[in-house]
Motif scaffolding. Sequence first.
Motif, PDB file in Angstrom:
ATOM      1  N   LYS A 144       0.834  -1.212   0.000  1.00 62.13           N
ATOM      2  CA  LYS A 144       0.000   0.000   0.000  1.00 62.13           C
ATOM      3  C   LYS A 144       0.864   1.257   0.000  1.00 62.13           C
ATOM      4  CE  LYS A 144      -4.354  -1.655   2.001  1.00 62.13           C
ATOM      5  NZ  LYS A 144      -5.292  -1.582   3.154  1.00 62.13           N
ATOM      6  N   LYS A 145       1.997   1.174   0.665  1.00 58.82           N
ATOM      7  CA  LYS A 145       2.904   2.329   0.685  1.00 58.82           C
ATOM      8  C   LYS A 145       3.470   2.630  -0.702  1.00 58.82           C
ATOM      9  CE  LYS A 145       4.321   1.787   5.515  1.00 58.82           C
ATOM     10  NZ  LYS A 145       5.445   1.468   6.435  1.00 58.82           N
ATOM     11  N   LEU A 146       3.526   1.554  -1.547  1.00 56.52           N
ATOM     12  CA  LEU A 146       4.037   1.735  -2.910  1.00 56.52           C
ATOM     13  C   LEU A 146       2.925   2.076  -3.911  1.00 56.52           C
ATOM     14  CD1 LEU A 146       6.612  -1.203  -3.171  1.00 56.52           C
ATOM     15  CD2 LEU A 146       7.103   1.205  -2.783  1.00 56.52           C
ATOM     16  N   GLY A 147       1.682   2.149  -3.397  1.00 59.80           N
ATOM     17  CA  GLY A 147       0.577   2.559  -4.273  1.00 59.80           C
ATOM     18  C   GLY A 147      -0.415   1.471  -4.622  1.00 59.80           C
ATOM     19  N   TYR A 148      -0.264   0.277  -4.054  1.00 56.77           N
ATOM     20  CA  TYR A 148      -1.214  -0.795  -4.346  1.00 56.77           C
ATOM     21  C   TYR A 148      -2.551  -0.527  -3.664  1.00 56.77           C
ATOM     22  CZ  TYR A 148      -3.599  -5.274  -3.681  1.00 56.77           C
ATOM     23  OH  TYR A 148      -4.546  -6.267  -3.625  1.00 56.77           O
ATOM     24  N   TRP A 149      -3.605  -0.802  -4.385  1.00 57.88           N
ATOM     25  CA  TRP A 149      -4.943  -0.743  -3.795  1.00 57.88           C
ATOM     26  C   TRP A 149      -5.741  -1.910  -4.337  1.00 57.88           C
ATOM     27  CZ3 TRP A 149      -6.097   1.808   0.347  1.00 57.88           C
ATOM     28  CH2 TRP A 149      -7.445   1.914   0.743  1.00 57.88           C
ATOM     29  N   ALA A 150      -6.368  -2.673  -3.432  1.00 58.97           N
ATOM     30  CA  ALA A 150      -7.079  -3.884  -3.832  1.00 58.97           C
ATOM     31  C   ALA A 150      -8.178  -3.570  -4.841  1.00 58.97           C
ATOM     32  CB  ALA A 150      -7.672  -4.581  -2.611  1.00 58.97           C
ATOM     33  N   ASP A 151      -8.235  -4.356  -5.923  1.00 59.75           N
ATOM     34  CA  ASP A 151      -9.277  -4.200  -6.945  1.00 59.75           C
ATOM     35  C   ASP A 151     -10.442  -5.107  -6.571  1.00 59.75           C
ATOM     36  OD1 ASP A 151     -10.865  -4.002  -9.149  1.00 59.75           O
ATOM     37  OD2 ASP A 151      -9.267  -4.331 -10.612  1.00 59.75           O
ATOM     38  N   THR A 152     -11.378  -4.552  -5.830  1.00 59.06           N
ATOM     39  CA  THR A 152     -12.468  -5.368  -5.272  1.00 59.06           C
ATOM     40  C   THR A 152     -13.498  -5.794  -6.314  1.00 59.06           C
ATOM     41  OG1 THR A 152     -13.610  -3.329  -4.633  1.00 59.06           O
ATOM     42  CG2 THR A 152     -12.238  -4.401  -2.959  1.00 59.06           C
ATOM     43  N   SER A 153     -13.336  -5.343  -7.555  1.00 58.15           N
ATOM     44  CA  SER A 153     -14.263  -5.811  -8.597  1.00 58.15           C
ATOM     45  C   SER A 153     -14.068  -7.303  -8.863  1.00 58.15           C
ATOM     46  CB  SER A 153     -14.055  -5.020  -9.893  1.00 58.15           C
ATOM     47  OG  SER A 153     -12.785  -5.296 -10.455  1.00 58.15           O
ATOM     48  N   PHE A 154     -12.956  -7.838  -8.359  1.00 58.86           N
ATOM     49  CA  PHE A 154     -12.702  -9.270  -8.543  1.00 58.86           C
ATOM     50  C   PHE A 154     -13.232 -10.112  -7.383  1.00 58.86           C
ATOM     51  CE2 PHE A 154      -9.672  -7.344 -11.427  1.00 58.86           C
ATOM     52  CZ  PHE A 154      -9.827  -8.138 -12.554  1.00 58.86           C
ATOM     53  N   VAL A 155     -13.996  -9.482  -6.488  1.00 66.08           N
ATOM     54  CA  VAL A 155     -14.718 -10.232  -5.456  1.00 66.08           C
ATOM     55  C   VAL A 155     -16.169 -10.281  -5.891  1.00 66.08           C
ATOM     56  CG1 VAL A 155     -15.408 -10.344  -3.034  1.00 66.08           C
ATOM     57  CG2 VAL A 155     -13.139  -9.497  -3.661  1.00 66.08           C
ATOM     58  N   PHE A 156     -16.673 -11.475  -6.098  1.00 62.47           N
ATOM     59  CA  PHE A 156     -17.986 -11.613  -6.715  1.00 62.47           C
ATOM     60  C   PHE A 156     -19.070 -11.935  -5.687  1.00 62.47           C
ATOM     61  CE2 PHE A 156     -14.776 -12.988  -9.894  1.00 62.47           C
ATOM     62  CZ  PHE A 156     -14.850 -11.847 -10.679  1.00 62.47           C
ATOM     63  N   GLN A 157     -18.967 -11.263  -4.542  1.00 60.20           N
ATOM     64  CA  GLN A 157     -20.021 -11.337  -3.522  1.00 60.20           C
ATOM     65  C   GLN A 157     -20.392  -9.912  -3.123  1.00 60.20           C
ATOM     66  OE1 GLN A 157     -16.999 -13.266  -2.554  1.00 60.20           O
ATOM     67  NE2 GLN A 157     -17.808 -14.925  -3.803  1.00 60.20           N
ATOM     68  N   ASP A 158     -21.653  -9.735  -2.775  1.00 60.31           N
ATOM     69  CA  ASP A 158     -22.148  -8.411  -2.383  1.00 60.31           C
ATOM     70  C   ASP A 158     -21.893  -8.205  -0.890  1.00 60.31           C
ATOM     71  OD1 ASP A 158     -23.367  -5.971  -2.326  1.00 60.31           O
ATOM     72  OD2 ASP A 158     -25.423  -6.734  -2.497  1.00 60.31           O
ATOM     73  N   VAL A 159     -20.626  -7.853  -0.558  1.00 58.31           N
ATOM     74  CA  VAL A 159     -20.238  -7.639   0.845  1.00 58.31           C
ATOM     75  C   VAL A 159     -19.513  -6.301   0.948  1.00 58.31           C
ATOM     76  CG1 VAL A 159     -20.068 -10.106   1.379  1.00 58.31           C
ATOM     77  CG2 VAL A 159     -18.071  -8.914   0.452  1.00 58.31           C
ATOM     78  N   GLU A 160     -19.174  -5.919   2.182  1.00 61.47           N
ATOM     79  CA  GLU A 160     -18.491  -4.651   2.413  1.00 61.47           C
ATOM     80  C   GLU A 160     -17.093  -4.667   1.792  1.00 61.47           C
ATOM     81  OE1 GLU A 160     -19.872  -1.999   3.765  1.00 61.47           O
ATOM     82  OE2 GLU A 160     -21.755  -3.111   4.054  1.00 61.47           O
TER      83      GLU A 160
END
Length: 735
Positions: A640-656
């Motif tokens: 995250k310090k290097l700029g990574y941010w999780a791409d949550t579009s690859f989680v296929f459940q309707d959760v937080e």
Amino acid sequence: MYIACGETELARVVFDEIRRPNVFLWNAMIRSYSWNGPADRAIELYHRMRECGVRPDKFTFPFVLKACSGLSVIGEGKAIHDHARSVGLDSDIYVSTALVDMYAKCGCLADCYDVFDKMPERDVVAWNAMIAGFSLSGFYEEMFDLVVGMQRDGKALNSSTVVALLPAIGQRKGLHHGKSIHGYSLRRGFNEGCVLVGTALLDMYGKCECLDYARRVFDLLDIKNEVTWSAMIGAFVFCNRMEEAIEMFDRMAFVENLNPTPTILGSVLRACSSLSNICRGKRIHGFSIKFGFDFNMVVGNSLISLYSKGGHIDEAIKFFDGMASRDTISYSAIISGCVQNGDAEEALSLFRKMQSYDIEPDIATMVNIIPACSQLAALQLGRSSHCYVIIRGFAFETPIVNALIDMYSKCGKVNLAREVFDRKEDKDIVSWNAMISGYGIHGHGLEAISMFLDLQKTALKPDYVTFICLLSACSHSGLVTEGKLWFHRMTQEFNIVPRMEHFICMVDMLGRGGLLDEAFDFTREMPFQPDVHVWGALLSACRIHGNIRLGVLVSEKIQNLGPEGTENFVLLSNLYSAAGKWDEAACVRIVQKYKGFKKSPGCSWIVVKGTVHGFVGGDRSHPQFVEIYKALENLLQKMKKLGYWADTSFVFQDVEEEEKEQALLCHSEKLAIAYGILNLGTEQPIFVTKNLRVCGDCHTAIKFITKVTNREITVRDANRFHHFKNGVCSCSDFW
């Protein structure tokens, strides 16, 4: 009387009661054991005869030497030869002929020729023994030299000579010689009433792939025994006429009411296996049980292949475990079955068990073991296999070379695959195809095209598989223009009619390149109806590019074809989920469950210190799972310090969002990579294999992990290789 009635053991009881049996009685018992078995008792009786002070005569030696040849005990045979020489009987025509026969059948052709050369006179039997020995050992030209020598010696070929010659002619596919021998047999009248000659002829024609001639010989035979039926059924199998082989078996068993032999059952089981006719194969299995042949080695090995090739690997393993004895072919068959059914770990386990029983693996075994290493991307085991085939002298056998090229390519070492390829002088088309495919899965499309151009400079011609490999390489490298060109040239210049696999490659290539409408039009213009795999390739492209409109249309096409397959349900569900259409995604999953299609879980493997470690998403079963998850959390903070941010579009459940991020962190490839970081030296590269396509978030995350840890990571997914280094992937984000 007992010997004449085939009751050797009862004869032995009487013999043992005789106080001083003469040489005639000793010979009678030795002959009976030699002809009827067990042959080792003939040798045992010969030694006891000498201990009793009875001098063997010129009839004793041929009988006991026959037992030696039957058992292939060359040491005993040579000792008996020495004894015959010491009593001055080695030059007797009967003894000399028996010695020639014994040495020939044991493969000692130099000794065989030495005895034959010293014979003061040679009859037809001696010449036939020599010819049979050279035929058995595959010395084709030398065999015919002996035939010429026999005729110069004034001896005419008889039916035994013909029967000795024909097997070698069949093995060499010497049809011209075979027809000449057939003509000679007709002129001499050997075919009339001689079932041995007729059977040998039809077997020769079958191996020369002249099935019509073989069938004509079979039909003209007045007398047909089990060996004749076996040869005819075997000829159908050899010529890939499996349905006719089964029909011939039915005629033999149900019309002629002849009992099958183990060889016949083995042949008809191979036919069932080739046709994937498990139901019929099980009936033949029942036959083998009825006649007591189910644990015969030939039948047992064929049953293992039948169940394995039919996808019933559990039954194959169960049968294999119950076999009383197993040989190299048994292990090769079950190992091959495990590899074909995707259970490489079980294949390697069986290979180790085979070695623990001192059963030597042969070429066929290694041709199956090397692909098992490929499936697991177990480079260390693959290298060990390579060393083994070098030690055994198999390293330059073409099937082994092809397996090694494929193994090194799939273990991420395409440069080593090329080294193996370059060392092989007489490469076949499979070698070239394996190398082109290897470059393709590594994303080296230009190298694959260069390899194809080199192939054109040889005497070999590209086949349909070559173009599948070439088009697939263009697809993986984004070489759309080149792929279109080679697809056109395949039909126009090389006269290869496109198959379904070629169209799948083209649709996949156009779809990956974002040309979805062109890919859709391409499928509609195909000369035959697209199958579920063609539409599946387009649906996958719709998922990559987020084209819901076309994805739904393609999904309807797939559902109309049926069976749909799990992967296509998952693709459509993920397509809806990525667009936030949760209700539609849920409906797809409900239909999927209703139709009985289960989603394959994402699995990843890593080999550390020769041991394969497997992980599934969210896995907490591994002994080091606490350290693995802690290592992942530390990596996440640094990324995250290097700029990574999780791409949550690859989680296929309707959760937080927070739950989505946590779910992404637990993907199987990330768990395997974390385990590798914990257990491999800092200088060692990490190699992970995954059964599914790497998701976009993992692909991005791994690029960041290489930056954080300053190490190389290679991932082989279901589609291709990804070589990560210094925050960059070899696929250039095209996969």
